[in-house]
Design an enzyme around this catalytic site. Structure first.
Site, mmCIF file in Angstrom:
data_model
loop_
_atom_site.group_PDB
_atom_site.id
_atom_site.type_symbol
_atom_site.label_atom_id
_atom_site.label_comp_id
_atom_site.label_asym_id
_atom_site.label_seq_id
_atom_site.Cartn_x
_atom_site.Cartn_y
_atom_site.Cartn_z
ATOM 1 N N SER A 1 0.839 -1.190 0.000
ATOM 2 C CA SER A 1 0.000 0.000 0.000
ATOM 3 C C SER A 1 0.889 1.261 0.000
ATOM 4 C CB SER A 1 -0.898 -0.071 1.228
ATOM 5 O OG SER A 1 -2.063 0.612 1.015
ATOM 6 N N ASP B 1 -8.209 -5.671 -6.200
ATOM 7 C CA ASP B 1 -7.888 -4.530 -5.359
ATOM 8 C C ASP B 1 -8.128 -3.211 -6.077
ATOM 9 O OD1 ASP B 1 -6.875 -2.809 -3.469
ATOM 10 O OD2 ASP B 1 -4.769 -3.272 -3.894
ATOM 11 N N HIS C 1 -6.278 -6.548 -1.672
ATOM 12 C CA HIS C 1 -5.179 -5.643 -1.294
ATOM 13 C C HIS C 1 -3.981 -6.419 -0.722
ATOM 14 C CE1 HIS C 1 -3.869 -1.571 -0.911
ATOM 15 N NE2 HIS C 1 -3.878 -1.531 0.399
#
Ligand SMILES: *[C@@H]1O[C@H](CO)[C@@H](O)[C@H](O)[C@H]1NC(C)=O
Ligand SMILES: *[C@@H]1O[C@H](CO)[C@@H](O)[C@H](O)[C@H]1NC(C)=O
Ligand SMILES: *[C@@H]1O[C@H](CO)[C@@H](O)[C@H](O)[C@H]1NC(C)=O
Ligand SMILES: *[C@@H]1O[C@H](CO)[C@@H](O)[C@H](O)[C@H]1NC(C)=O
Ligand SMILES: *[C@@H]1O[C@H](CO)[C@@H](O)[C@H](O)[C@H]1NC(C)=O
Ligand SMILES: *[C@@H]1O[C@H](CO)[C@@H](O)[C@H](O)[C@H]1NC(C)=O
Length: 497
Positions: free
Chosen positions: A182, A435, A460
């Site tokens: 991320s 994602d 994710h």
């Protein structure tokens, strides 16, 4: 901006949590989804992990000479499997939250440490967790927040590694590989780009390094969320698309507001149009969160969820278009409760809480209001949400109200190269097809050593999580390839004079 909308912003902001909390803030005045949060908060009950915590003195300002203060940066070290004298170091570039959380939840690093004979280091990002440059004052105003930038964070990582190499016996020639998910994945990639002298390569998992102005269409993010619902059940996306109108219809009367509040078991009954707006935004955020954590196995993300939670949600949303607004919303409430009440222990749904409060959300807000400007928009056609344009000016005004700062839309592209990054090397960009953040990710191979690994069934940063029996073959293959690249980078360094 109207005064009351500021309160709305803060209420809304408070919903968000560390990592993975994606918050689309709909403010009454502008109703634009300005602030987004993400990060990785997988959770796991896997083997207990052990590490040592150290606190490292960092300069508050690496780039100027007037501020001479220092602060303690928290570092977690695990050297159990490290082959001293030259064994590699896997370095997690901490993102917007408590580092122990990322440490606990990046099972991939723990699982490969032995095979690589690697030491693990998890470095906390300044202004998060315990690494507060000005202690409790760190968030008090824009002067104190001034040193919360990705550039300062990367410099912290670089200085730390230089110091470890100098002071840890055997580490001097250890190749270092950056790993992150991320925003942490963005940092891992940028770390290799900016400090190739310090890290030999980087794994940037679910890292939306192109989610900046002018780099990708602002609607892609929500399109992917919508696709996840569309493929998880017949009519599922269409019924969610219809639900917004139904909410508007039903909430137009006092009795409708009451019915809606009861149907959704809301802790605080809806009273006015502002409440309804917050409610819709909360619901939208719920669907986004589900897209991010649509994992193939039972996981305790922000809430405990069943395997493939979107499929479970869509079981309630498969009907045809002829149902009444009330029927539709009754089922939408059941669908939302899959997310909020899977364990059956939730007494009411709290629209000011998609997750827990924490310091983390505020820091990310500030970052979004300065460097991390990520345009998002919806059109209600290619996605299942109410149409909303990206409005930079409104966003900027909101930031100014909240923090007294204005975002610099082009800075991230200028400092990190935007799409012109082909001159860099040794970076793996992994992305999950489910994602929504893959919208801003690198999803094609740029060069032989700037590679993209796609995990079609992945949400994710699935690849960074602990392995699981229900992992799809694509994520197993991704992890194996990632380790292969790591070994190659390590070998390259060993061969070099
Ligand atoms: C990480 O795990 C340790 C023990 O395994 C636990 O004490 C700690 O609370 C966890 N941290 C977070 C943020 O979950
Ligand atoms: C909302 O109300 C309008 C006007 O009465 C109606 O046409 C529509 O079917 C209702 N529901 C939805 C989901 O649009
Ligand atoms: C709802 O969440 C907010 C924010 O976490 C909290 O302050 C409030 O007490 C909660 N309300 C209820 C009824 O649980
Ligand atoms: C609502 O969901 C239930 C499953 O709980 C389903 O049986 C029902 O058909 C759905 N309602 C409508 C109006 O389709
Ligand atoms: C959550 O589930 C339990 C058990 O099914 C139920 O008793 C409770 O009413 C539910 N809570 C909400 C808010 O719907
Ligand atoms: C990039 O190249 C690697 C190595 O050849 C390959 O495994 C991978 O599938 C490629 N990625 C994409 C997105 O085509």
């Amino acid at each position: 901006m109207k005064p009351e909308s500021r309160t709305a912003v803060w209420d809304r902001a408070a919903l968000c949590i560390l990592t993975l909390c994606f918050s689309s803030l709909h403010v009454i005045a502008l109703k634009s989804q300005l602030f987004t949060r993400f990060g990785g908060l997988p959770y796991s009950t896997e083997t207990p992990i052990t590490y040592e915590t150290i606190y490292f003195d960092q300069k508050i300002d690496h780039f100027g000479f007037a501020e001479e203060g220092t602060f303690k940066q928290r570092i977690l070290l695990a050297a159990k499997y490290w082959q001293q004298s030259g064994g590699p170091i896997l370095f997690y570039t901490g993102n917007e939250g408590d580092i122990t959380w990322f440490c606990n939840n990046t099972g991939f690093m723990w699982e490969i440490a032995e095979e690589l004979g690697a030491m693990l280091v998890f470095a906390e990002h300044r202004y998060y967790g315990e690494s507060l440059p000005f202690g409790q004052e760190s968030y008090s105003d824009s002067k104190h927040l001034n040193y919360l930038t990705s550039e300062q964070a990367l410099a912290d990582f670089a200085v730390l590694i230089q110091n470890l190499k100098r002071t840890l016996p055997g580490a001097q020639h250890s190749p270092v590989i950056a790993v992150g998910g991320s925003y942490g994945g963005m940092l891992a990639a940028w770390f290799r780009m900016k400090y190739p002298n310090i890290v030999v390569g980087a794994l940037a998992s679910s890292a939306p390094i192109w989610q900046f102005p002018g780099m990708v269409p602002c609607g892609d993010f929500y399109k992917i969320v919508t696709q996840d619902f569309a493929k998880s059940g017949h009519n599922c996306d269409a019924n969610i698309r219809k639900s917004w109108k139904a909410i508007n219809n039903v909430s137009s009367t006092a009795s409708g507001l009451q019915w809606l509040s009861e149907e959704f078991s809301l802790c605080n009954p809806l009273k006015n149009t502002l409440d309804v707006m917050v409610f819709k935004s909360w619901l939208q955020e719920t669907w986004v969160n589900l897209a991010m954590v649509d994992y193939p196995y039972k996981a305790n993300f922000l809430q405990p969820l069943p395997p493939w939670p979107i499929q479970v949600v869509c079981k309630y949303l498969g009907f045809d278009s002829t149902v009444s607004d009330h029927q539709l919303l009754h089922n939408v409430s059941q669908a939302a409760k899959v997310y909020y009440n899977y364990t059956g222990s939730t007494s009411c749904l709290n629209t000011s809480q998609t997750a827990t409060r924490s310091l983390g959300f505020l820091g990310w807000f500030y970052q979004a209001c300065t460097e991390m400007v990520m345009p998002m928009c919806t059109d209600g056609v290619q996605d299942m949400f109410e149409p909303e344009e990206w409005n930079f000016q409104a966003f900027s005004d909101e930031c100014n109200t909240m923090f007294g700062v204005r975002p610099r839309a082009d800075w991230a592209g200028t400092v990190y190269g935007g799409k012109d990054i082909a001159s860099h090397s040794n970076i793996i960009f992994s992305n999950g097809g489910l994602d929504p953040w893959s919208s801003g990710g690198v999803t094609f191979n740029i060069t032989d050593s700037l590679v993209s690994i796609m995990i079609p069934e992945g949400a994710h940063h699935l690849d960074l999580r602990y392995s699981n029996d229900r992992d799809p073959p694509s994520v197993r293959a991704a992890r194996a390839l990632e380790v292969k690249y790591f070994q190659q980078w390590i070998k390259q360094v060993k061969k070099a004079p």
